[in-house]
Write a protein that holds these residues in place. Sequence first.
Motif, PDB file in Angstrom:
ATOM      1  N   PHE A  34      34.405  36.681  52.801  1.00  0.00           N
ATOM      2  CA  PHE A  34      35.024  37.990  53.012  1.00  0.00           C
ATOM      3  C   PHE A  34      36.339  37.842  53.759  1.00  0.00           C
ATOM      4  N   PHE A  89      38.867  37.249  51.354  1.00  0.00           N
ATOM      5  CA  PHE A  89      39.308  38.487  50.699  1.00  0.00           C
ATOM      6  C   PHE A  89      40.340  39.217  51.545  1.00  0.00           C
ATOM      7  N   VAL A  90      40.078  39.300  52.864  1.00  0.00           N
ATOM      8  CA  VAL A  90      41.008  40.020  53.738  1.00  0.00           C
ATOM      9  C   VAL A  90      42.384  39.374  53.699  1.00  0.00           C
ATOM     10  N   THR A 140      43.601  45.359  40.896  1.00  0.00           N
ATOM     11  CA  THR A 140      42.378  45.280  40.092  1.00  0.00           C
ATOM     12  C   THR A 140      41.666  43.958  40.323  1.00  0.00           C
ATOM     13  N   VAL A 176      39.783  44.025  43.476  1.00  0.00           N
ATOM     14  CA  VAL A 176      38.510  44.739  43.343  1.00  0.00           C
ATOM     15  C   VAL A 176      37.472  43.849  42.675  1.00  0.00           C
ATOM     16  N   LEU A 181      36.146  41.589  45.244  1.00  0.00           N
ATOM     17  CA  LEU A 181      35.235  42.291  46.157  1.00  0.00           C
ATOM     18  C   LEU A 181      33.882  42.499  45.490  1.00  0.00           C
ATOM     19  N   LEU A 182      33.920  42.858  44.203  1.00  0.00           N
ATOM     20  CA  LEU A 182      32.664  43.053  43.478  1.00  0.00           C
ATOM     21  C   LEU A 182      31.881  41.748  43.425  1.00  0.00           C
ATOM     22  N   THR A 240      30.242  41.178  46.582  1.00  0.00           N
ATOM     23  CA  THR A 240      29.072  42.038  46.652  1.00  0.00           C
ATOM     24  C   THR A 240      27.877  41.398  45.958  1.00  0.00           C
ATOM     25  N   PHE A 241      28.107  40.946  44.736  1.00  0.00           N
ATOM     26  CA  PHE A 241      27.013  40.325  43.989  1.00  0.00           C
ATOM     27  C   PHE A 241      26.453  39.140  44.754  1.00  0.00           C
ATOM     28  N   PHE A 301      33.225  37.017  38.012  1.00  0.00           N
ATOM     29  CA  PHE A 301      34.171  37.968  38.599  1.00  0.00           C
ATOM     30  C   PHE A 301      35.144  37.288  39.547  1.00  0.00           C
ATOM     31  N   MET A 312      19.241  42.635  40.015  1.00  0.00           N
ATOM     32  CA  MET A 312      19.589  42.639  41.438  1.00  0.00           C
ATOM     33  C   MET A 312      18.403  43.060  42.278  1.00  0.00           C
ATOM     34  N   ARG A 317      32.538  39.457  63.908  1.00  0.00           N
ATOM     35  CA  ARG A 317      33.549  39.219  62.887  1.00  0.00           C
ATOM     36  C   ARG A 317      34.895  39.791  63.317  1.00  0.00           C
ATOM     37  N   LEU A 363      42.719  53.552  40.537  1.00  0.00           N
ATOM     38  CA  LEU A 363      42.499  52.410  41.421  1.00  0.00           C
ATOM     39  C   LEU A 363      41.622  52.809  42.597  1.00  0.00           C
ATOM     40  N   LEU A 389      38.119  53.069  41.478  1.00  0.00           N
ATOM     41  CA  LEU A 389      37.597  51.714  41.300  1.00  0.00           C
ATOM     42  C   LEU A 389      37.134  51.135  42.633  1.00  0.00           C
ATOM     43  N   VAL A 391      33.121  50.231  44.160  1.00  0.00           N
ATOM     44  CA  VAL A 391      32.600  48.971  44.697  1.00  0.00           C
ATOM     45  C   VAL A 391      32.061  49.176  46.108  1.00  0.00           C
ATOM     46  N   ILE A 411      28.254  48.181  47.406  1.00  0.00           N
ATOM     47  CA  ILE A 411      27.849  47.225  48.440  1.00  0.00           C
ATOM     48  C   ILE A 411      27.077  47.916  49.551  1.00  0.00           C
TER      49      ILE A 411
END
Lengths: 111, 499, 81, 254, 101, 121, 163
Positions: B137, B140-141, B175, B178, B181-182, B185-186, B220, D24, D64, F39, F42, F46, F50
Amino acid sequence: MPGRILIILFSAVGTVFFLGGTVGILRFPDLYSRLHPSTKCDTLGACSIIIALCLYSGLSADTLKLILIIFFLLLSSATCGHAIGRSAFKHDIVPWHKPGVKPLPFEGEEN
Amino acid sequence: MNASFNHPVLIVVVPLLFAALCPIIGLIRRSLVVWLALFGTACTSFLALSLIGRVTPGNDLSYHLGGWEPPWGIEIRIDTFGLLMVCVISTLGILLVLYSWKYMERELPANRLSYYYTLLMLIYTAMLGFSITGDIFNMFVFMEIFAITSYALVAVTGEKRALRAAFKYLLMGATSSVCVLLAITFLYSVTGSLNMLDISNTLAELSPDYIRVALAALVFFITGFSVKAALFPVHVWLPEAHSIAPSPVSALLSALVIKMGVFGIFRILFTVYGPGFANETANWKSLNEVVAWAAALSILAGAAFAIAQKDLKLMIAYSSISHIGYIVLGICLLSYHGTAGGFYNVLAHAMGKASFFLVAGCFLYKKGFRRIEDLKGLGRSMPISSGAFALASLSVIGLPPSAGFIAKWNILWGCLDSRKYLFAGVVLLGSVLAAVYCLKVVYYLFFTGPRMRDTRIEEAPAAMYVPAALLSLGTLFFGIFSGLILPSLNSASRILMIR
Amino acid sequence: MNWTLNLVLLTFLVGTAFAMIMLKDLLAAAVVFSAYSLIMAIMWSQLRAPDLALTEAAVGAGVTTVLFVITIFRTVRKENR
Amino acid sequence: MKKLFVILALAALGVVLLWVVGKMPEMGDSRTPDKTHVVPRYIEDGVKEAGAENLITDVILNYRGYDTMGEVAVIFSALCAVIALLDREKRGVSRSAVDASQVRSSRIVRVTVRILFPVIFLFAVYLILHGENSAGGGFQGGAVIGASIIVFTLVFTLIESTRDIPLTLRVILESLSVLTFLAVGFIGVFKGVEFLTYILPGLSPGVAGALRSQVFMMSIEIAIGVAVGAIFTSIVFAMIKEENFELEPHIPEP
Amino acid sequence: MSNFLLAVALVLMVNAFLCLYRAVRGPAIQDRIISINIVNTKTLVVLLLVFFVTGTPQLYIDIALVYALLNFVVTVAVSRYLEAEGSELRRHAWKNPDNTV
Amino acid sequence: MNWSRIFQNLNYAVSLLLFLMGLYTLAMKPNLIKKIMGLNILETSVFLFIVSIGMVDSGQAPVMAHGAAQQVVVNPIPQALILTGIVVAVSTTAVSLSLCIRIHQKYGSLDACEILGREVA
Amino acid sequence: MPVSAMLFVLWLVFTMKTNREHLLMGAVVSVLIGFFTSLMFNRKMDANFSLKLLVKFPLFFVLLAWEIIKANLDVLRRVFAPSMPVSPRIIAFDSLLETDLARVVLGNSITLTPGTVTIDIEGSRFYIHCLAEAHQEDLLQGRLERMVAWLFSEGPVEIRRLR
């Protein structure tokens, strides 16, 4: 138990008012008249449900905050109604008149 | 607990500190901001280079932020590849800031210059943080930081086409974020952790129910990062954005930012999933194959498009797509020679491509030329810049004494190692195509136009041609002294493959 | 987590998103966006995330929508097609 | 035709995703991997170790905290991006579709804002200061501050607002969040422990955990709140600025 | 009791859904704003109801306060600009700007 | 496919739907501001996804009152992550909107078809 | 300073804590915000607050609440009646109130009470949208205006008396 009855009463009244607001929004002929249900019915509906919640939670720390919410709701919804109405007025959106009624002078040119 | 105990985090924090100081100093004296930025990048690169002895293959440097041990807190984890990235980024950073000094003065109004340098420092922060973090994560940031800053840097001149390019970049980049991020999540939903090593350990013994979800996460991740890396089917944002941005920004984006996408793919494929995951399912390997195919296609398509271009910067931008293909191909060959070659190409391409863009910027600055045909005879009036271009093109093509040769040689070796002869052909063909487009420019520069006597030497300011020349000398240096880095890359890759 | 309320909220979420996509008047879409984020805030509180609900309410109602409104007034009101 | 194609592609993607999601962990199940692997420690020891009753605050500011530093940098870079894109020195005629600076808003709205502005502001400060033990925190409070100043700016004109919040102050406040974060981090570095470890200068590590953390978390929250407020304000100022645009040719590309 | 309150919340949500019709349909932009305003008020009340049913209202009541305070931000912003647009149309307000004060 | 299971995990399904709707808007709507709204949808989808993962039935919000007994608490990590995510979303939106303003100044239009030539990006 | 005092009370409502630290924090915060607000509004803020107002306001609020409830019942009747007995119109009238705040309170009260919405205020002239004729007459009797005048103790003597 009187408290329960009061809560049910208040929330029922609130729901009815909300319903009135919705129906008014859907039924009324023009923008200006739609302002009326939106500013009045909705606010009062919200207020009465919030009062019901006050009763539900009993006199606790939250009650004051709920009252504060009511106050802000009154203030902001009145202001919002006015702001929307004024913007429509500035846009020269002409109010709807009943077919039979003689229209009053628009914009208060003479009265 | 020695004095350099905190260096891993300081690499990230120092540029951030200077980024925050830039606008404040800009209020006091605008001319000071450049020096501040230079000082900041110099400090960072000192910190980065001081780590070199401390990281050896198989012996990662781990740093626990806030004193919380890894699965709970965030971990900074520097391995050989991360160290390579950090050194490349921070060293290139100094040169790019130096180059921006004169170049951006002309491109931007004075009041926005300090914000330009702030953005520059922020993008360094983000890339450095991205390279050394051990937490998905957190990755990602930092990815978002460099994404946002690079959108802004593309459009910073406010030129008409730059805005369009930046918006296109923004839509695709956001996009892809995202998507990432998805994917996080998974992955989080089946492993319950965000630390890379921890995830990797969990994935090795994942319950078979969740394999599907983990694979979706992998897909992803790769989709998201390959948009950032501009792999072939999703490269459409790159040419416009890289060619229209101001030259130091083009150099930054081409040399470093798209490498971040590649590095993301690498981290996900090897550090997070890795061969340990492959034992459970054959899908990891076949996905590697798919990515390698995409990379091979990018090599060819990028080079082919580059040949067709008339605009110098556009040509260089397409050539970047081709080289990104090389790097990804090298990584995805599943052979340690390939991986080492890919990472050596990160170094070689960063220097070569940055040099290309900086030289193009010199031409643009001095003469206002963009088209390749306009460059006739410029080799005589701007000898240092043109010489730098010629030297760098050796590396881009992959001719012997340069770093690019070492990189491509290793990638080729990797192809043969893993018996993918088709890919070997692609690598060679890509080099031939690269020779076509590079030598075309060199030809225009040196072998056409007016005679030597008729021209005066009109070189760009020293602050501009010195970085370009240094970078192209660097390609030569690392070509000759490849023994400095390559062995440790090789052994680190070998450890990666065994695990 | 009441499933009926959840169902209604999710329907509403999809409904507002659909309205937002379909409206030709961008300003109206922006206003619907504020409603969307308010519904989202209820979703957050349904999912026991008070911090997120607060953030969504503050950002959705206070900042993002206003940014949209300002942009729309600086540029164009209507979607061309 | 293209539309149909895109819809079909999206539908295919949706089916694939549904197929994935079908495997899931169930929603609402308390035995899924994400709730059994790392999280129990936060829930059991978070308040003791990290110092705040709100576990989310614990996570974002303590466990964090580095992420939050990144988050602050994200919003700071957004501000720089907006300013670098929109800020112009030259003066000229506005090209925006609607020029709101020419009209004064209704008196009712003005007075209402005048009444509500301090209240919203106070509420924002309350949110900032009470992130530890209830919902709220620096970012939320900052957003509310931003919203209050946005309303003020919209209802009164921009000139009236910018006069009262000078540029210099704004710039310093914007950088404040990053600088505070770094200062807090560097305290740990100078004491010889990891970055962002919360250690008071006078105390040796390991003394009075929760209180010590709270001091730091509070100062970070305040800094984030102030800075986020200033950043949103500046973003809106930059976007709203009507009278400061250079006159540019307005011819669409052929 | 809590079931009753939940039922009220459900009714309100359905109501709000009906209001959305006006938001999609409404001829003028002001109509849409009115209806969204109503939706927002209803949302606020639903929010409160959900909180009180959930049982820990003191955590969530701040959210309702934020709504109540910021509900009018969007409306004011939009109507402010619409006013400006309207006066742009009429071209009289800015010739003597003092007449509205 | 088991219907009751889908019903239990309705949040997942709806966030997927929103994801697709956002993608559709992003791909098909010519207007740039519409794209930005897409966007936002979208991103929000998500986020919803989560946070739904972290949900526990009959769990409480992760705020521990003073001296409270051990209670069932939802997972705080996704919420903390999404707090960051929302900030990122707002930042992206602000940047893209200011880009929109500048694009409109230069091109006099926000229609992607007009700006990008024939192709719709 | 009155602003700060009000803010302090609000702070107490918000926090619901009476520790020493919280009180101190509240005091500091409310003084700071009061200062900031007066800075933003050029010190115009304080003039309107007085102690008398504080006493009168709850009474006014109760009166207003009664009016609001009446208004709602009326609108509700018109909404649900199948024939929809409305004939909307816009009227204008001049108010005798002088200060800004009084006019605004009047405007907002009009908005909240039977079938009338304030559309615009220009100087002392109010533009009101009425839902039906009855509302127009009701409004022009000036009961609300008298209430507001009583609240703020201003305006000519003939309207200052409550009813």
